[in-house]
Design an enzyme around this catalytic site. Structure first.
Site, short mmCIF file in Angstrom:
data_model
loop_
_atom_site.label_atom_id
_atom_site.label_comp_id
_atom_site.label_asym_id
_atom_site.label_seq_id
_atom_site.Cartn_x
_atom_site.Cartn_y
_atom_site.Cartn_z
N ASP A 1 0.86 -1.18 0.00
CA ASP A 1 0.00 0.00 0.00
C ASP A 1 0.90 1.24 0.00
OD1 ASP A 1 -2.31 1.67 0.39
OD2 ASP A 1 -1.78 1.79 2.51
N THR B 1 -2.64 1.05 -4.51
CA THR B 1 -3.01 2.17 -3.66
C THR B 1 -4.37 2.76 -4.02
OG1 THR B 1 -2.35 4.41 -2.99
CG2 THR B 1 -1.72 3.75 -5.20
N ASN B 2 -5.11 3.13 -3.00
CA ASN B 2 -6.29 3.98 -3.16
C ASN B 2 -5.79 5.42 -3.21
OD1 ASN B 2 -8.07 1.87 -3.09
ND2 ASN B 2 -8.92 2.32 -1.07
N ASP C 1 -2.11 -0.64 5.85
CA ASP C 1 -2.31 -0.17 7.22
C ASP C 1 -3.79 -0.13 7.60
OD1 ASP C 1 -2.82 1.99 5.46
OD2 ASP C 1 -2.50 3.44 7.08
N ASP D 1 38.55 7.70 -13.20
CA ASP D 1 39.70 7.21 -13.96
C ASP D 1 40.16 8.29 -14.95
OD1 ASP D 1 41.37 4.71 -14.64
OD2 ASP D 1 40.47 5.16 -16.57
N TYR E 1 51.85 -1.07 -17.66
CA TYR E 1 50.79 -1.35 -18.65
C TYR E 1 50.54 -0.14 -19.55
CZ TYR E 1 47.40 1.39 -15.95
OH TYR E 1 46.73 2.41 -15.33
N TYR F 1 45.53 6.94 -23.80
CA TYR F 1 46.85 6.75 -23.16
C TYR F 1 47.99 7.26 -24.04
CZ TYR F 1 44.67 3.63 -19.72
OH TYR F 1 43.91 3.11 -18.71
N HIS G 1 39.32 -0.01 -7.58
CA HIS G 1 39.38 1.05 -8.59
C HIS G 1 38.01 1.44 -9.13
CE1 HIS G 1 40.96 3.49 -11.82
NE2 HIS G 1 40.28 2.78 -12.71
#
Length: 564
Positions: free
Chosen positions: A11, A124-125, A186, A336, A384, A473, A531
Site C-alpha cells: 500500500d 493504492t487507493n 495499514d 579514472d 601497462y 593513453y 578502482h
C-alpha cells in the site's frame, strides 16, 4: 509460509509513504474534532461520497477538497458540533503534504527484495491530483515507477480497496497467483478480501514489527541491513541521445531527471552503464543527470587519429556538447581517465563548470620542467601504460576475446572476486608480452559485471573497438604540455575528491596536498573499495556525492525524496 511467495504488494499511504488515514485523524483531533466525526463524514453517502468518487477517478483532488468541506459543515450543523472558525480542508491537505515523506525502511526493504529476485508492486487507493501541489505527487509517482515493477492506482482503474474486484485486477496485471503474493496495508478492512482469495497479508501498525513479519515470510534479511545495492537503471529504461560535435563526430549519452545538471564521465575500459547505480539516485535527489559515453566508446564516434583523444580535444568536445544542449553550466563527475578530464575542465573552462568531482583520480599539476614519460617509466605499476603506447599491439591482444579482457580487468577488491593464480600483473606487462598473459582463458565472472551488463559492455566495444579507448593513453606528452600551461593556476570551483582504499593504481596517498591548488576541496573516502568505485561501493559513493551536491546546490530547489 509457502515457499512460492515471490511478489510483495505494498500500500502507499500509511506504508510506503506518509501517514494515510491516521494523518487525517490526527489533523482533526488537533482541531478539537473526534476521529469518529472524520470517519462518519467521509463514509456517509457510500459509493457516492466525495472520497469514494475521488478514489475511482470520478472527481479530482480540488473538487474532493471542496465537496468534503461542504459535507463537514453540513454534518457539524446536524450534529450540533460546530467546526472551528478557521477550519479549512485545503489547509489540512497542505499540512499533510508538507509532512509526508517516504518510509526509508520500507523502501530499503522493497529494494532488497527486488535484489533478491522478488517482484515488488504498489496497490493504492488514491486520487487524481489537479491541485497546486501536484508537482509533489508527480515526483512521488515518478520515483515509484522507477523502483517498482508496477504501480496500480485506484483512480486509474475505477476500482478501490476493499472491493474484491481490485485485487483480481491486480493479480491479472501482475500475472500472479494469489498464493504468490504478500500484501501490506495499514487498513485492516483492505486486507480481508486479499486474504480471502489466498494472499498472505500483513497489517502495518508498527514499522519494525511489519518488517520483521515480512522478513519471516520472505526469508530475506530486511532488518539491521548493512549497505544495500541501490536501484540500477538499464539501457532500455533510459532516454538515449546523440550530439554532433563536429563533422563525422558524435557523442552518445543517456539522460534522466530534471534540475541542476550533473554530467557523469566514465573511464577505461568502461561505459556510461558504469554509472547505472548513480543515475537513479541522483535523479531522485533532484538532478538532471547526463551520463556520457566518452569519445572512442560504444555509440560515440571512435576516430582512429590519436590526437583526437588529447585532453585539450576532449574538453573542447565537452564544451561543444554543452553548447548544443543549451547548458550554460554543469557539475562534472569523472572516474579514472575522466577524472583527468574534469580537472582539465575546471582549469580551462571554469565558466562552464558549477563544480567537479573526481573518483580515484587525484589532481596533480603538470610541471612543464619534468618529463612525463620518465615519470611513468619510474613507476613499475604503470608499466601497462607503456605497453599501451604502440598503436595496434594492445588492440590485437585485447580485442581477441573481449569477455576475457573485461572479466579480468573490471573486478572488485574483494577476496572472493580475485582470480586465483591468474590476475593481471600490471608490473611486468611488457616483459611478459601482454596484459592478459597468465590470465585464464575463461576467467570467473566478475561481481561488478553481471551477465547482462557484461554482454552490454561487449556489444559496445564490438562497435567501437579498443583503438579509441587506448588512444587516451597515447597523448601523455601532449596532455602534459597543455596542462603544464596552467601549472600556476588554482582550481577555484568547488571540488570533491573521493579516494578508494584498495585502488592499487590510483592510491589515496597520491591525493595528498591537493588543497594547496584547490582551496574549495571536499574529501570523501571509501576504505574497502578498489578502482571501480561507482560499481563496487555504489551506496557509499551515492551518499558522498548527494551530500556534497546538495551543499553545492543549496540555493536550488531540490526534491530529495529518499536516500537509499
Amino acid at each position: 509460509m509457502a515457499a512460492n511467495r515471490c511478489l510483495v504488494l505494498f500500500d502507499l499511504g500509511g506504508v510506503l509513504f506518509g501517514s494515510g488515514a491516521q494523518g487525517f485523524l490526527r489533523s482533526f483531533q488537533s482541531r478539537g474534532l473526534s476521529g469518529d466525526f472524520f470517519l462518519k463524514a467521509i463514509s456517509q453517502g457510500g459509493t457516492n461520497s466525495p472520497f469514494s468518487r475521488a478514489m475511482v477517478g470520478q472527481i479530482g483532488l480540488t473538487q474532493l477538497i471542496s465537496e468534503l468541506e461542504e459535507d463537514f459543515k453540513k454534518m457539524a450543523v446536524s450534529s450540533g458540533s460546530p467546526l472551528p472558525e478557521s477550519f479549512s480542508m485545503g489547509q489540512i491537505f497542505q499540512e499533510l503534504f508538507a509532512e509526508e515523506v517516504f518510509s526509508v525502511p520500507f523502501l530499503k526493504a522493497a529494494l532488497t527484495l527486488k535484489n533478491n529476485g522478488f517482484k515488488i508492486a504498489v496497490l493504492t487507493n488514491n486520487w487524481l491530483d489537479d491541485s497546486p501541489n501536484r508537482l509533489h505527487t508527480g515526483l512521488v509517482f515518478c520515483l515509484l515507477r522507477r523502483h517498482f515493477d508496477q504501480v496500480i492506482e485506484s483512480c486509474r482503474v475505477g476500482l478501490q480497496k476493499p472491493d474484491p474486484e481490485v485485487y483480481k485486477y491486480a493479480l491479472k496485471e501482475l500475472k500472479a497467483k494469489p498464493e504468490e503474493v504478500i500484501f501490506l496495508d495499514d487498513v485492516g478492512a483492505n486486507l480481508v478480501p486479499a486474504k480471502e482469495i489466498g494472499m498472505a497479508t500483513i497489517l502495518v501498525r508498527d514499522e519494525k514489527d511489519a518488517l520483521k513479519e515480512l522478513q519471516d515470510m520472505t526469508g530475506v534479511q530486511l532488518l539491521n541491513q548493512e549497505e544495500i545495492l541501490p536501484l540500477a537503471c538499464e539501457p532500455e529504461n533510459v532516454a538515449h541521445g546523440y550530439v554532433a560535435i563536429k563533422p563525422h563526430t558524435q557523442l552518445h549519452f543517456v539522460e534522466m531527471g530534471s534540475g541542476p545538471v550533473v554530467c557523469l564521465c566514465h573511464g577505461f575500459p568502461e561505459s556510461w552503464l558504469s554509472w547505472r547505480y548513480q543515475i537513479p539516485a541522483l535523479v531522485d535527489a533532484g538532478f538532471r543527470v547526463i551520463a556520457l559515453e566518452m569519445k572512442g566508446y560504444g555509440d560515440s564516434t571512435a576516430l582512429p587519429d590519436i590526437k583526437e583523444y588529447s585532453q585539450e580535444e576532449i574538453c573542447k568536445d565537452l564544451v561543444t556538447f554543452l553548447d548544443k544542449m543549451g547548458i550554460s553550466q554543469a557539475t562534472f563527475v569523472g572516474h579514472d581517465w575522466a577524472g583527468v578530464t574534469i580537472w582539465s575542465m575546471a582549469l580551462f573552462y571554469p565558466e562552464r563548470v558549477k563544480a567537479v568531482a573526481s573518483l580515484n583520480t587525484p589532481y596533480k599539476p603538470s610541471n612543464p620542467q619534468k618529463d612525463v614519460m620518465k615519470r611513468i617509466e619510474a613507476n613499475p605499476v604503470l608499466d601497462y601504460q607503456l605497453y599501451f603506447q604502440k598503436p595496434g599491439v594492445a588492440e590485437a591482444e585485447l580485442e581477441k576475446d573481449l569477455s576475457r579482457f573485461l572479466k579480468a580487468m573490471v573486478r572488485s577488491s574483494k577476496k572472493e572476486d580475485r582470480i586465483k593464480g591468474g590476475s593481471i600483473n600490471f608490473l611486468k606487462v611488457r616483459e611478459q608480452g601482454g596484459l592478459l598473459v597468465g590470465v585464464p582463458k575463461d576467467p570467473p565472472p566478475s561481481s561488478l559485471l553481471p551477465e547482462p551488463v557484461l554482454q552490454y559492455f561487449i556489444q559496445q566495444f564490438k562497435k567501437s573497438g579498443l583503438r579509441g579507448p587506448l588512444n587516451w593513453y597515447r597523448n601523455m606528452e601532449a596532455n602534459w604540455r597543455w596542462l603544464g600551461s596552467a601549472y600556476d593556476r588554482k582550481i577555484r570551483v568547488p571540488a570533491l575528491m573521493v579516494t578508494a582504499g584498495k585502488d592499487l593504481i590510483l592510491r589515496p596517498e597520491m591525493s595528498k596536498g591537493m588543497e594547496e591548488k584547490i582551496p574549495d576541496l571536499t574529501r570523501g573516502h571509501i576504505e574497502d573499495c578498489g578502482h571501480f568505485t561507482q560499481m563496487e561501493r555504489p551506496a557509499a559513493l551515492n551518499k558522498i556525492l548527494i551530500d556534497w551536491l546538495e551543499k553545492i546546490h543549496k540555493d536550488a530547489t531540490l526534491h530529495t525524496i529518499a536516500k537509499l
